[in-house]
Design a protein around this motif. Structure first.
Motif, PDB file in Angstrom:
ATOM      1  N   ALA A   1       0.777  -1.033   0.009  1.00 23.47           N
ATOM      2  CA  ALA A   1      -0.088  -0.002  -0.085  1.00 23.47           C
ATOM      3  C   ALA A   1       0.830   1.331  -0.002  1.00 23.47           C
ATOM      4  O   ALA A   1       0.772   2.213  -0.844  1.00 23.47           O
ATOM      5  CB  ALA A   1      -0.942  -0.171   1.213  1.00 23.47           C
ATOM      6  N   LEU A   2       1.764   1.266   1.021  1.00 26.26           N
ATOM      7  CA  LEU A   2       2.883   2.446   1.100  1.00 26.26           C
ATOM      8  C   LEU A   2       3.596   2.600  -0.297  1.00 26.26           C
ATOM      9  O   LEU A   2       4.143   3.808  -0.543  1.00 26.26           O
ATOM     10  CB  LEU A   2       3.786   2.260   2.118  1.00 26.26           C
ATOM     11  N   ALA A   3       3.899   1.667  -1.069  1.00 23.67           N
ATOM     12  CA  ALA A   3       4.535   1.637  -2.319  1.00 23.67           C
ATOM     13  C   ALA A   3       3.613   2.312  -3.437  1.00 23.67           C
ATOM     14  O   ALA A   3       4.366   2.258  -4.584  1.00 23.67           O
ATOM     15  CB  ALA A   3       5.340   0.534  -2.701  1.00 23.67           C
ATOM     16  N   SER A   4       2.378   2.118  -3.386  1.00 25.52           N
ATOM     17  CA  SER A   4       1.485   2.434  -4.374  1.00 25.52           C
ATOM     18  C   SER A   4       1.391   4.092  -4.715  1.00 25.52           C
ATOM     19  O   SER A   4       1.995   4.777  -3.760  1.00 25.52           O
ATOM     20  CB  SER A   4       0.141   2.087  -4.055  1.00 25.52           C
ATOM     21  N   THR A   5       0.910   4.451  -5.709  1.00 24.13           N
ATOM     22  CA  THR A   5       0.742   5.746  -5.951  1.00 24.13           C
ATOM     23  C   THR A   5      -0.560   6.071  -6.149  1.00 24.13           C
ATOM     24  O   THR A   5      -1.491   5.380  -6.562  1.00 24.13           O
ATOM     25  CB  THR A   5       1.606   6.120  -7.485  1.00 24.13           C
ATOM     26  N   GLY A   6      -0.930   7.374  -5.891  1.00 23.58           N
ATOM     27  CA  GLY A   6      -2.319   7.834  -5.828  1.00 23.58           C
ATOM     28  C   GLY A   6      -3.134   7.270  -4.612  1.00 23.58           C
ATOM     29  O   GLY A   6      -2.519   6.679  -3.851  1.00 23.58           O
ATOM     30  N   THR A   7      -4.452   7.403  -5.027  1.00 23.87           N
ATOM     31  CA  THR A   7      -5.318   6.989  -3.708  1.00 23.87           C
ATOM     32  C   THR A   7      -5.389   5.306  -3.622  1.00 23.87           C
ATOM     33  O   THR A   7      -5.412   4.665  -4.672  1.00 23.87           O
ATOM     34  CB  THR A   7      -6.729   7.476  -3.906  1.00 23.87           C
ATOM     35  N   VAL A   8      -5.348   4.935  -2.373  1.00 21.87           N
ATOM     36  CA  VAL A   8      -5.379   3.421  -2.371  1.00 21.87           C
ATOM     37  C   VAL A   8      -6.556   3.120  -1.234  1.00 21.87           C
ATOM     38  O   VAL A   8      -6.857   3.614  -0.378  1.00 21.87           O
ATOM     39  CB  VAL A   8      -4.200   2.847  -1.767  1.00 21.87           C
ATOM     40  N   LEU A   9      -7.288   1.941  -1.735  1.00 18.74           N
ATOM     41  CA  LEU A   9      -8.446   1.443  -0.883  1.00 18.74           C
ATOM     42  C   LEU A   9      -7.992  -0.051  -0.337  1.00 18.74           C
ATOM     43  O   LEU A   9      -7.610  -0.848  -1.237  1.00 18.74           O
ATOM     44  CB  LEU A   9      -9.633   1.335  -1.543  1.00 18.74           C
ATOM     45  N   VAL A  10      -8.076  -0.292   0.745  1.00 17.42           N
ATOM     46  CA  VAL A  10      -7.529  -1.478   1.459  1.00 17.42           C
ATOM     47  C   VAL A  10      -9.058  -2.217   1.774  1.00 17.42           C
ATOM     48  O   VAL A  10      -9.362  -1.463   2.768  1.00 17.42           O
ATOM     49  CB  VAL A  10      -6.431  -1.600   2.227  1.00 17.42           C
ATOM     50  N   VAL A  11      -9.347  -3.384   1.606  1.00 17.54           N
ATOM     51  CA  VAL A  11     -10.433  -3.762   2.230  1.00 17.54           C
ATOM     52  C   VAL A  11      -9.929  -5.060   3.086  1.00 17.54           C
ATOM     53  O   VAL A  11      -9.357  -6.082   2.534  1.00 17.54           O
ATOM     54  CB  VAL A  11     -11.452  -4.445   0.984  1.00 17.54           C
ATOM     55  N   GLY A  12     -10.067  -4.992   4.273  1.00 17.31           N
ATOM     56  CA  GLY A  12      -9.667  -6.155   5.110  1.00 17.31           C
ATOM     57  C   GLY A  12     -10.885  -6.624   5.993  1.00 17.31           C
ATOM     58  O   GLY A  12     -12.037  -6.549   5.476  1.00 17.31           O
ATOM     59  N   HIS A  13     -10.679  -7.114   7.138  1.00 19.48           N
ATOM     60  CA  HIS A  13     -11.588  -8.009   7.962  1.00 19.48           C
ATOM     61  C   HIS A  13     -11.404  -7.471   9.508  1.00 19.48           C
ATOM     62  O   HIS A  13     -10.570  -6.649   9.857  1.00 19.48           O
ATOM     63  CB  HIS A  13     -10.910  -9.434   8.014  1.00 19.48           C
ATOM     64  N   SER A  14     -12.516  -7.608  10.258  1.00 21.43           N
ATOM     65  CA  SER A  14     -12.547  -7.254  11.452  1.00 21.43           C
ATOM     66  C   SER A  14     -11.164  -7.695  12.446  1.00 21.43           C
ATOM     67  O   SER A  14     -10.899  -6.737  13.081  1.00 21.43           O
ATOM     68  CB  SER A  14     -13.840  -7.835  12.293  1.00 21.43           C
ATOM     69  N   ASN A  15     -10.530  -8.812  11.922  1.00 20.19           N
ATOM     70  CA  ASN A  15      -9.447  -8.971  12.850  1.00 20.19           C
ATOM     71  C   ASN A  15      -8.072  -8.514  12.272  1.00 20.19           C
ATOM     72  O   ASN A  15      -7.055  -8.624  12.814  1.00 20.19           O
ATOM     73  CB  ASN A  15      -9.300 -10.436  12.955  1.00 20.19           C
ATOM     74  N   THR A  16      -8.266  -7.898  10.941  1.00 20.04           N
ATOM     75  CA  THR A  16      -7.014  -7.306  10.439  1.00 20.04           C
ATOM     76  C   THR A  16      -7.094  -5.717  10.505  1.00 20.04           C
ATOM     77  O   THR A  16      -6.151  -5.133  10.370  1.00 20.04           O
ATOM     78  CB  THR A  16      -6.771  -7.885   9.016  1.00 20.04           C
ATOM     79  N   VAL A  17      -8.128  -5.146  10.169  1.00 21.02           N
ATOM     80  CA  VAL A  17      -8.061  -3.527  10.180  1.00 21.02           C
ATOM     81  C   VAL A  17      -7.379  -2.902  11.223  1.00 21.02           C
ATOM     82  O   VAL A  17      -6.698  -1.815  10.835  1.00 21.02           O
ATOM     83  CB  VAL A  17      -9.608  -3.259   9.895  1.00 21.02           C
ATOM     84  N   PRO A  18      -7.646  -3.124  12.541  1.00 20.84           N
ATOM     85  CA  PRO A  18      -6.717  -2.507  13.386  1.00 20.84           C
ATOM     86  C   PRO A  18      -5.365  -2.332  13.260  1.00 20.84           C
ATOM     87  O   PRO A  18      -4.542  -1.319  13.195  1.00 20.84           O
ATOM     88  CB  PRO A  18      -7.130  -2.906  14.717  1.00 20.84           C
ATOM     89  N   ASP A  19      -4.870  -3.634  12.770  1.00 21.10           N
ATOM     90  CA  ASP A  19      -3.186  -3.587  12.518  1.00 21.10           C
ATOM     91  C   ASP A  19      -3.012  -3.003  11.318  1.00 21.10           C
ATOM     92  O   ASP A  19      -1.854  -2.537  11.119  1.00 21.10           O
ATOM     93  CB  ASP A  19      -2.883  -5.054  12.691  1.00 21.10           C
ATOM     94  N   ILE A  20      -3.798  -2.995  10.178  1.00 24.46           N
ATOM     95  CA  ILE A  20      -3.462  -2.391   8.948  1.00 24.46           C
ATOM     96  C   ILE A  20      -3.650  -1.127   9.184  1.00 24.46           C
ATOM     97  O   ILE A  20      -2.359  -0.446   8.693  1.00 24.46           O
ATOM     98  CB  ILE A  20      -4.577  -2.747   7.757  1.00 24.46           C
ATOM     99  N   VAL A  21      -4.360  -0.397   9.690  1.00 24.55           N
ATOM    100  CA  VAL A  21      -4.321   1.102  10.001  1.00 24.55           C
ATOM    101  C   VAL A  21      -3.093   1.595  10.756  1.00 24.55           C
ATOM    102  O   VAL A  21      -2.325   2.516  10.392  1.00 24.55           O
ATOM    103  CB  VAL A  21      -5.770   1.332  10.923  1.00 24.55           C
TER     104      VAL A  21
END
Length: 160
Positions: free
Chosen positions: A105-125
């Motif tokens: 995600a950080l290596a991407s350019t422009g706007t990025v959307l990540v679709v996660g799960h209840s058990n992954t979203v906090p760690d992704i953010v």
């Protein structure tokens, strides 16, 4: 005269361009949308499919160029209306490898959307430098975390 030349050279050296750091991508993180409780590998409910369209509407001012989804139908179906509307590339990530997802995600350019799960979203953010949300429960659908800028400002919104 030598002093003047030396000063001129120092002044020119100070003007040499230093490469700017790459821009920090504008990243949104959402948990897949509504699914029935207690169902393994659940599909989106009718409400979840309707909310997926609302998610596409949410991005009308800042459409994603890239959408990162786990390899589940509910994540792909959450992203589908947004990808179709804006022509965004949809890439699959390994939900058990948050560090690789964050790097992608950080290596991407422009706007990025990540679709996660209840058990992954906090760690992704948190991995993206945002403020880590509290653990999510089943009913937590429709929240969107926006992580932006060099300070990784985090704003949590709710789909209408």
């Amino acid at each position: 005269m030598r002093t003047l030349v030396a000063l001129a050279m120092l002044a020119l050296a100070g003007c040499a361009s230093v490469p700017a750091p790459p821009p920090v991508p504008n990243i949104y993180v959402v948990r897949h949308l509504n699914t029935p409780a207690g169902v393994a590998n659940a599909q989106l409910t009718a409400e979840g499919r309707a909310n997926a369209v609302k998610l596409a509407d949410f991005f009308r001012r800042d459409p994603p160029r890239t959408i990162l989804v786990s390899d589940t139908d509910r994540a792909r179906d959450t992203a589908a209306p947004t990808a179709a509307r804006y022509g965004a590339a949809v890439l699959t990530y390994d939900a058990s490898d948050t560090p690789s997802l964050v790097a992608q995600a950080l290596a991407s350019t422009g706007t990025v959307l990540v679709v996660g799960h209840s058990n992954t979203v906090p760690d992704i953010v948190a991995g993206l430098g945002g403020t880590k949300p509290a653990p999510l429960v089943h009913e937590d659908f429709g929240d969107v975390w926006h992580i932006s800028g060099p300070q990784r400002t985090t704003v949590r919104s709710k789909l209408p």
